[in-house]
Design a protein around this motif. Sequence first.
Motif, short mmCIF file in Angstrom:
data_model
loop_
_atom_site.label_atom_id
_atom_site.label_comp_id
_atom_site.label_asym_id
_atom_site.label_seq_id
_atom_site.Cartn_x
_atom_site.Cartn_y
_atom_site.Cartn_z
N CYS A 181 1.16 -1.43 0.08
CA CYS A 181 -0.08 0.04 0.18
C CYS A 181 1.15 1.58 0.17
O CYS A 181 0.23 2.44 -0.61
CB CYS A 181 -1.05 0.63 1.52
N ALA A 182 2.36 1.59 0.98
CA ALA A 182 2.48 2.47 0.78
C ALA A 182 3.51 2.17 -0.24
O ALA A 182 3.34 3.89 -0.86
CB ALA A 182 3.88 2.15 1.86
N GLN A 183 3.49 1.29 -1.07
CA GLN A 183 4.85 1.86 -2.61
C GLN A 183 4.00 1.66 -3.50
O GLN A 183 4.74 2.31 -5.25
CB GLN A 183 6.00 0.18 -1.83
N LEU A 184 2.28 1.52 -4.04
CA LEU A 184 1.94 1.66 -5.17
C LEU A 184 1.95 3.31 -6.51
O LEU A 184 2.48 2.66 -6.81
CB LEU A 184 0.64 0.65 -4.61
N SER A 185 2.52 3.86 -4.95
CA SER A 185 2.11 5.54 -5.80
C SER A 185 4.11 5.55 -6.20
O SER A 185 3.47 6.22 -6.47
CB SER A 185 1.67 6.40 -4.38
#
Length: 882
Positions: free
Chosen positions: A406-410
């Motif tokens: 969730c944190a790295q998806l961006s």
Amino acid sequence: MDSRDRICSWEVVIPYASDSDSGSVDLQLRNLEDIIKGPSRFEFTDSFRYLTHDDTFSEADVENLIESIQEFFHGELKSEHEKLTYLRSLSSLSRTLPYDETTESFIHSHIADIVHNLYILVEEEPLHSLFSPVRQEVFVTITDLSYQDVHLLFGSEDRVDLFSLITKSIITLPSEKTLTQLQEIIPSGSYKSECLYRQTFQVFSEMLQSLVVKDPHLENFDIILKHMDPWLQSIKDHERERATASIAQVLKCLCMHLNLKLPLRFQRLGHLVALMVLLCGDPLKEVAEEAAEGTHYLLHITLRLKYITEDKKNHPILRGAMKNCRELLEFYSIKPFYTSPFKIAQIFEVFLDSNELGQFVLTVLDGLKNLKHSCTQQLAGKLLMSLVENAEFRFEKVPEIVGVICAQLSTISQPSVRQQVITIVSLFISRPKYTDIVISHLLYHPVPYDRNLTEMWRTLKVEVPSTTGILSRLLRMLQTCHNEPTQEKMAYLAVAATDALYEVFMGNKLQEAMFQLFPQLLMTLLIQIHHSIGLTMSDVAIPSGLYTGQEMSSKVTPLCFAIQATKTLLLRTLCLQEFNIMEKNEGWTLLAGKDCHLQGVSLLANALLKRNHVLAHKILYLLVPLLNRGNAKHKLTSAGFFVELLQSPVARRLPGIYSIARLKDWLHHGNNIFKILALTGLYYIIRHQEMREDIQSLLPCILDLLWETDEKIVLLAIQILLLLVRTMDFSTLAAMMRTVFSLFGDVRPDVHCFSMTLFGASVKSVKYADKKGVENQVLNSLLPLLLYSQDENDAVAEESRRTLTICAQFLKWKLPQQVYCKDPWYIRTSEVETICKFFGKKCQEKVNILAQALTFSKNAKLPIRRAAVLFVGTKKILSLLQ
């Protein structure tokens, strides 16, 4: 120079340490002969460079060295000559440690000073130059001291800082190409920058090897890895290459020095494997080949450690793993390691425990944000997919993995890689073991979900057997919130689950599940709407820290999530006509209203019943048990929908305990809304002829409701009694007529009007044999009906005349035509005389109409008072004339 030649040119330093140290474990290949039969093919051919020693120093020499070093402790090392003298004195002194107690005492008591001086020396070195030999000499000094069990880079915070500094000083040097372009003019011209760079890096590599050779604990390697970690993931090619080569050489040293001490395990094996495998797929060939070399040795080490440390019962698994490794390790070839990173991951997966598997995945995910090359990102995505698919049931750190995703998806720019990463979440969420864990973690993010989390919810791919899994879990979580007693604040989980349902509906990947769970989904969302009316996000129990530094729009409310989820559910399940009915009749506004929510529920229920009776019937059967659960709002919304569905012919199949008995309970409920719903339900059931008989027992309860102050309750009760009036026994009918008569003149116009209607219907229903029993009641109603025909409310006046006609027919009277005149009496006094004369004659000795008229002369309504006065005056005049 070829990369393979370059790698082999950096020799592994193996010191004169004994292989029989106490507490060590021999990891020679011969110990694995029960795994691989026959002679080993994996012998090492590298030549070993042993550390040699000068002749023994005299006592005077030792004292001179100590004095020289002490001078440097108290002064500044300014010139290169002074620095080199200091460093070489330390190296020379270290060689006396095995046999000189004075040296040992001196060095160990001055380690802090030595570490401090070395730090200053490295810090003063030019950042872009190799032409000072001081840097090389620092590495040599640390190496020499390490061989004498004096470890200057492990332990205290100062030593850790020194280790970090010297690592940075060598790794961050400009690339060889840049160094060549910027090389300084050397008077002797005897050195080239490339050669000097290789020498410096060789000494640095030997220093690292010395840290794991003399003190052969794997914890020391883990410390080295910790310092190299950021450089292994550097975006600069030359930094990444140097760090990879350094780690590869240390791994080679560990592999060849087979006398390790307990504990025999890497602290972060999963992390190390992930780094090396990613580097094997590095777009820079030199990096890939260095990583392949290191991975080759890492696999050797892992095989040996696992065989020794694993239980005997796991040896068959290791034998199978060894068989798979032969192809990669055969002929000492490193090519497969950088041409088949997926195969490497699959082979290592057997040796990784659940914790190490989590390390592997977290490392690859964390590295995605630093991967500038698209091919490397694609490799990372495929590696994750491969590993998770093969070992999906052995993971323990699923929440951490999902959190990192969730944190790295961006930061993941490649659409294909983004989908691969999301697919990992899909794989976890598809497995019952992890479903609740993953969903719970995803829910505790700020709502409305950002673009990345929205994409995740909408694109989740789930295997067919589990298509209802996600929706049923979200549904259950939301229902759990509704079953709890009413709290001061709404649970954040309720809002988050509602938003998640909306996103899943929008993605439309689980349409089959939506159809299967439609009744539960619709009712749960309607109940959520009811709970959300009038609330803002400040009325929600938001977990601390969830919205840190993030402003919440005032337009974001729990209600908006519930409404949009309900709308989307109707559209995705092809309830288009029902949706249009809600749109045209402001149904969503009604649902969102505090006082009209049940009207919106009724509108939607009727729309479904009319347009999609199959779904409506499924909801009807669902509501039978659902009505007993939850708090007041839960039960009200469910009851509102249930009551409307009682119009369906299917309702006739419901056992009385679930229909009439339940409605009877609601008639005695303390909440008037439940009484209204009960009466509405009875009104619908009465239309089913076969159910009327069961309702007869409820007549006393319904009659009692005529005394209620709530107008709607009274009107509904009258409507039901109108339908049942023909089936009543005489005593019930007579009692009802008395009660209804008392409602004549009620200040509520509709109650007044319908009470007269019911009275007329009652008169019509009286059987011939019972007429005498109600005759007086009918006679007493005549004058009130006559006077109310003058009411200013046209509906009341018209109904009065109609009911008066029914009563006259009952008495077999023919009323004068003047009774039906709609003009007020005071403008037609002659007609009043005719009416008065008729009633006076007919009611003589039966009813005291004069006394009745006098009572009405005090009525609150002017038209009634005026009519009563005219009637009384006319009656008196007529009596005098007679």
